[in-house]
Design a protein around this motif. Structure first.
Motif, PDB file in Angstrom:
ATOM      1  N   ILE A  27       0.842  -1.205   0.000  1.00 40.61           N
ATOM      2  CA  ILE A  27       0.000   0.000   0.000  1.00 40.61           C
ATOM      3  C   ILE A  27       0.873   1.249   0.000  1.00 40.61           C
ATOM      4  CG2 ILE A  27      -1.680   1.292   1.413  1.00 40.61           C
ATOM      5  CD1 ILE A  27      -2.877  -1.484   2.119  1.00 40.61           C
ATOM      6  N   PHE A 212      -7.344  -2.090  -1.738  1.00 37.34           N
ATOM      7  CA  PHE A 212      -6.959  -0.785  -1.199  1.00 37.34           C
ATOM      8  C   PHE A 212      -7.554   0.306  -2.082  1.00 37.34           C
ATOM      9  CE2 PHE A 212      -4.200   2.935  -1.545  1.00 37.34           C
ATOM     10  CZ  PHE A 212      -4.364   3.436  -0.270  1.00 37.34           C
ATOM     11  N   PRO A 213      -8.323   1.239  -1.508  1.00 33.10           N
ATOM     12  CA  PRO A 213      -8.859   1.206  -0.147  1.00 33.10           C
ATOM     13  C   PRO A 213      -9.916   0.106  -0.019  1.00 33.10           C
ATOM     14  CG  PRO A 213      -9.716   3.107  -1.379  1.00 33.10           C
ATOM     15  CD  PRO A 213      -8.763   2.414  -2.283  1.00 33.10           C
ATOM     16  N   SER A 214     -10.192  -0.301   1.250  1.00 34.50           N
ATOM     17  CA  SER A 214     -11.170  -1.367   1.477  1.00 34.50           C
ATOM     18  C   SER A 214     -12.565  -0.879   1.122  1.00 34.50           C
ATOM     19  CB  SER A 214     -11.189  -1.770   2.947  1.00 34.50           C
ATOM     20  OG  SER A 214      -9.924  -2.199   3.311  1.00 34.50           O
TER      21      SER A 214
END
Ligand code: SAM
Length: 301
Positions: A27, A212-214
């Motif tokens: 990330i 990413f993002p969740s």
């Protein structure tokens, strides 16, 4: 490739630049890359990158991509899945709407990679032009936002662009609809549309941490394999699907009421329903594919 220069010595022209060696599971690397390029993620385009290498490997394996196959990827983002598909040796055409991501793909990730082609812009608008020039791909693979995913799937099937395999990462609720049997709550007109030419499997569920993002919805991967014997003859499929759209337009209405949108007279509709043994009060979700096909023929007859 060996070539001789004007002094008679041979030199070697590199066949292609290497595929980008970027750590898609990191990330911090993704964040840095976006910052360096002055880019951000936008909700508008449903941008949630896959950061789970095992999920990416599994999706690539499920697609069956290999040397020489023609694969379309919709929404490559910065290339997490694209890189896996390219490593399989497949010829990849990728449709990406975000011009910033396109710049990364073109200028950093796949410079001179010969089996990569980028089509910049909205896949919903651009896929047909590519289809006209390339023909039907062997595989379509995509991790797409829910609304674009279902519109794209409907569009390719309605237009009869039918690859052997399609693999989509979608909101789980949409995958449930694609895989639903007639007795399931999730069954809808979309289940019929996606089921007449394909056998569909809910292959795996992906935790929100795989992205990413969740995202705040569950995601699943659906594998759609082309049937050897489609449930509706190809020559009749477009009209059949148009009728499905009309029948399911208003779910609370009866088949009879929805059929008024065909412009047929009440007498013609009653006659067709009787011919097909369908009750006047029946609703569309109770009809089998065979009954809808019979209804189509009867209304056209
Ligand atoms: N494939 C990448 C991955 O798995 O990490 C990115 C997936 S992200 C969920 C969806 C991608 O689809 C984004 O790159 C977004 O910009 C792109 N996208 C959204 N709508 C699109 C459209 N209509 N046409 C082409 N690309 C689209």
């Amino acid at each position: 490739m060996e070539h001789f220069n004007r002094f008679g010595y041979f030199y070697i022209i590199p066949f292609a630049m290497a595929i980008w060696d970027f750590d898609y599971s990191s990330i911090s690397s993704i964040t840095r890359l976006l910052e360096e390029n002055g880019l951000g993620m936008t909700k508008k385009f449903g941008q949630n990158f896959l950061v789970s290498m095992s999920a990416l490997d599994r999706i690539t394996a499920l697609s069956g991509a290999c040397e020489g196959m023609r694969v379309w990827e919709v929404g490559p983002g910065i290339g997490a899945l694209t890189t896996k598909l390219l490593h399989s040796g497949a010829e990849v055409t990728a449709f990406e709407i975000d011009h910033g991501f396109c710049r990364i793909l073109r200028e950093q990730a796949y410079v001179d990679v010969p089996n990569f082609k980028l089509v910049e812009g909205d896949a919903l608008r651009n896929w047909k032009t590519e289809w006209e020039t390339q023909g039907t791909p062997d595989i379509i693979c995509a991790n797409l936002p829910y609304n674009v995913g279902s519109i794209f799937i409907a569009s390719v099937i309605e237009n009869r662009c039918l690859p052997q395999t399609m693999v989509f990462t979608l909101q789980s609720e949409v995958v449930d609809r694609i895989c639903a049997k007639q007795t399931d709550d999730a069954f809808s007109g979309f289940s019929i549309l996606t089921g007449i030419d394909y056998e569909n499997t809910d292959a795996m569920r992906l935790r929100s941490g795989c992205f990413f993002p969740s995202p705040n919805v569950d995601s699943s991967v659906v594998v759609m394999r082309k049937r050897e014997n489609p449930l509706v003859p190809d020559a009749e499929a477009r009209d059949f699907l148009e009728l499905v759209r009309i029948l399911f337009a208003q779910r609370r209405k009866t088949v009879k009421n929805n059929l008024k949108a065909t412009g047929k007279s009440s007498a013609d509709i009653d006659r067709a329903l009787t011919e097909c043994g369908i009750s006047q009060t029946e609703r569309a979700e109770k009809l089998s594919v065979g009954q809808i096909l019979a209804l189509k023929r009867s209304l056209q007859g």
